[in-house]
Design an enzyme around this catalytic site. Structure first.
Site, PDB file in Angstrom:
ATOM      1  N   ASN A   9       0.992  -1.333   0.384  1.00 12.79           N
ATOM      2  CA  ASN A   9      -0.192   0.044   0.141  1.00 12.79           C
ATOM      3  C   ASN A   9       0.943   0.919   0.219  1.00 12.79           C
ATOM      4  OD1 ASN A   9      -1.548   1.961   0.420  1.00 12.79           O
ATOM      5  ND2 ASN A   9      -2.283   1.637   2.993  1.00 12.79           N
ATOM      6  N   LYS A  11       0.146   4.322  -0.126  1.00 16.39           N
ATOM      7  CA  LYS A  11      -0.911   5.112   0.648  1.00 16.39           C
ATOM      8  C   LYS A  11      -0.222   6.478  -0.227  1.00 16.39           C
ATOM      9  CE  LYS A  11      -0.242   3.694   4.454  1.00 16.39           C
ATOM     10  NZ  LYS A  11      -0.236   2.962   6.075  1.00 16.39           N
ATOM     11  N   HIS A  95      -9.540   1.104   4.808  1.00 17.55           N
ATOM     12  CA  HIS A  95      -8.031   1.306   5.680  1.00 17.55           C
ATOM     13  C   HIS A  95      -8.204   2.577   7.095  1.00 17.55           C
ATOM     14  CE1 HIS A  95      -3.933   2.546   6.085  1.00 17.55           C
ATOM     15  NE2 HIS A  95      -3.912   1.462   5.808  1.00 17.55           N
ATOM     16  N   GLU A  97      -6.754   4.970   7.781  1.00 21.69           N
ATOM     17  CA  GLU A  97      -6.836   5.967   7.136  1.00 21.69           C
ATOM     18  C   GLU A  97      -7.966   6.545   7.300  1.00 21.69           C
ATOM     19  OE1 GLU A  97      -3.060   5.368   5.291  1.00 21.69           O
ATOM     20  OE2 GLU A  97      -2.252   4.893   7.201  1.00 21.69           O
ATOM     21  N   GLU A 167      -5.239  -4.868  10.862  1.00 20.35           N
ATOM     22  CA  GLU A 167      -4.001  -4.222  11.091  1.00 20.35           C
ATOM     23  C   GLU A 167      -4.550  -3.145  12.579  1.00 20.35           C
ATOM     24  OE1 GLU A 167      -2.165  -2.708   6.701  1.00 20.35           O
ATOM     25  OE2 GLU A 167      -4.117  -1.614   7.188  1.00 20.35           O
ATOM     26  N   GLY A 173       2.559   2.325  10.694  1.00 17.76           N
ATOM     27  CA  GLY A 173       3.137   3.421  10.793  1.00 17.76           C
ATOM     28  C   GLY A 173       4.117   4.186  12.205  1.00 17.76           C
ATOM     29  N   SER A 213       3.247  -1.904  10.162  1.00 19.70           N
ATOM     30  CA  SER A 213       4.905  -2.336  10.637  1.00 19.70           C
ATOM     31  C   SER A 213       5.919  -3.089  10.398  1.00 19.70           C
ATOM     32  CB  SER A 213       5.936  -1.494  12.311  1.00 19.70           C
ATOM     33  OG  SER A 213       4.335  -0.624  12.388  1.00 19.70           O
TER      34      SER A 213
HETATM   35  P1  PGA Z   1       2.939  -0.212   7.965  1.00 19.16           P
HETATM   36  O1  PGA Z   1       1.055   0.572   7.086  1.00 19.16           O
HETATM   37  O2  PGA Z   1       3.216  -0.399   7.488  1.00 19.16           O
HETATM   38  O3  PGA Z   1       3.204   1.415   7.550  1.00 19.16           O
HETATM   39  O4  PGA Z   1       2.415   0.369   9.048  1.00 19.16           O
HETATM   40  C1  PGA Z   1       0.407  -0.922   6.678  1.00 19.16           C
HETATM   41  C2  PGA Z   1      -0.898  -0.080   5.732  1.00 19.16           C
HETATM   42  O5  PGA Z   1      -0.850   0.679   6.737  1.00 19.16           O
HETATM   43  O6  PGA Z   1      -1.503  -0.961   5.465  1.00 19.16           O
END
Ligand code: PGA
Length: 250
Positions: A9, A11, A95, A97, A167, A173, A213
């Site tokens: 992803n 982003k 997601h 976010e 997640e 993140g 992460s």
């Molecule tokens: P990350 O994000 O690996 O940077 O923690 C994962 C995601 O949001 O899909």
């Protein structure tokens, strides 16, 4: 045996030029004997170009969002047909976010999932609890609600085209990963939920990715858990080396 599925992803990262470079490096670095399925989800502006670079490779293309209407006065939105016309097979929906920053409720996510499936796009449906919810012991309750509401009206047949990504929001993140045991516990709970809502065979065949992460240093042990069938990778997919490292561990 479920196949491992590794999705990146991107982003809101990578302009057109940077996207060409990243996807070319991934294509060139991917071993011929790669057993995992690989999906890349660049930003909208790079989808078309990445799609043409992916032709003839085993890597699949996904978008990071979509709207459920077919067309019309929805400034700033993108439809399923538009995504399909540039070569998308997958779309990330729900997601955290989108849920947290853009206030997307379960009902909206559910509408998007149903339209994506009806139109032939495969949703990567994200669920997961906030830190506060985990600390209050509400993880399973939250995940149950998200599965129940997000998949309302979806048929068992359509579930063949759904990937769930668990997640935990506190792990996205932040560099904090759920321990393999914490992740496995929730994954196995999600599989049970799906078995109850649909059937044992739907649950058995369902790909449940872990996200939060994930990096080459921890992917091996996470992916070796019984109910972890892949990873949805954010930060570590922005460099070909680390994304390839995660794919290799799968
Ligand atoms: P990350 O994000 O690996 O940077 O923690 C994962 C995601 O949001 O899909």
């Amino acid at each position: 045996m479920r196949k491992k599925v590794i999705a990146g992803n991107w982003k809101m990262n990578k302009d057109l030029h940077q996207s060409q470079k990243l996807v070319s490096d991934i294509i060139n670095g991917l071993g011929k004997d790669t057993k995992a399925d690989v999906i890349v989800c660049p930003p909208f502006t790079s989808l078309y170009e990445v799609s043409s670079l992916l032709k003839g490779t085993q890597i699949k293309l996904g978008a990071q969002n979509m709207y459920y209407e077919e067309s019309g006065a929805y400034t700033g939105e993108v439809s399923t047909d538009m995504l399909k016309s540039v070569g998308c097979e997958y779309v990330i929906l729900g997601h955290s976010e989108r849920r947290v920053i853009f206030n997307e409720p379960d009902e909206l996510i559910n509408k998007k999932i149903k339209v994506a499936l009806a139109k032939g796009l495969k949703p990567i449906f994200c669920i997961g609890e906030l830190l506060e919810q985990r600390e209050n012991g509400e993880t399973m309750q939250v995940v149950s609600r998200q599965v129940e509401k997000g998949l309302e009206g979806v048929s068992s047949e359509q579930m063949k085209n759904v990937i769930i990504a668990y997640e935990p929001v506190w792990a996205i993140g932040t560099g904090k990963t759920a321990t393999p045991q914490q992740a496995q516990e929730v994954h196995s709970f999600i599989r049970e939920l799906v078995a109850k809502k649909f059937s044992a065979s739907v649950a058995e065949n369902l790909i449940i990715q872990y996200g939060g992460s994930v990096k080459p240093e921890n992917s091996n042990v996470l992916l070796s858990q019984k109910d972890i069938d892949g990873a949805l990778v954010g930060g570590a997919c922005l460099k070909a080396d680390s994304f390839l490292g995660i794919i290799a561990s799968a």
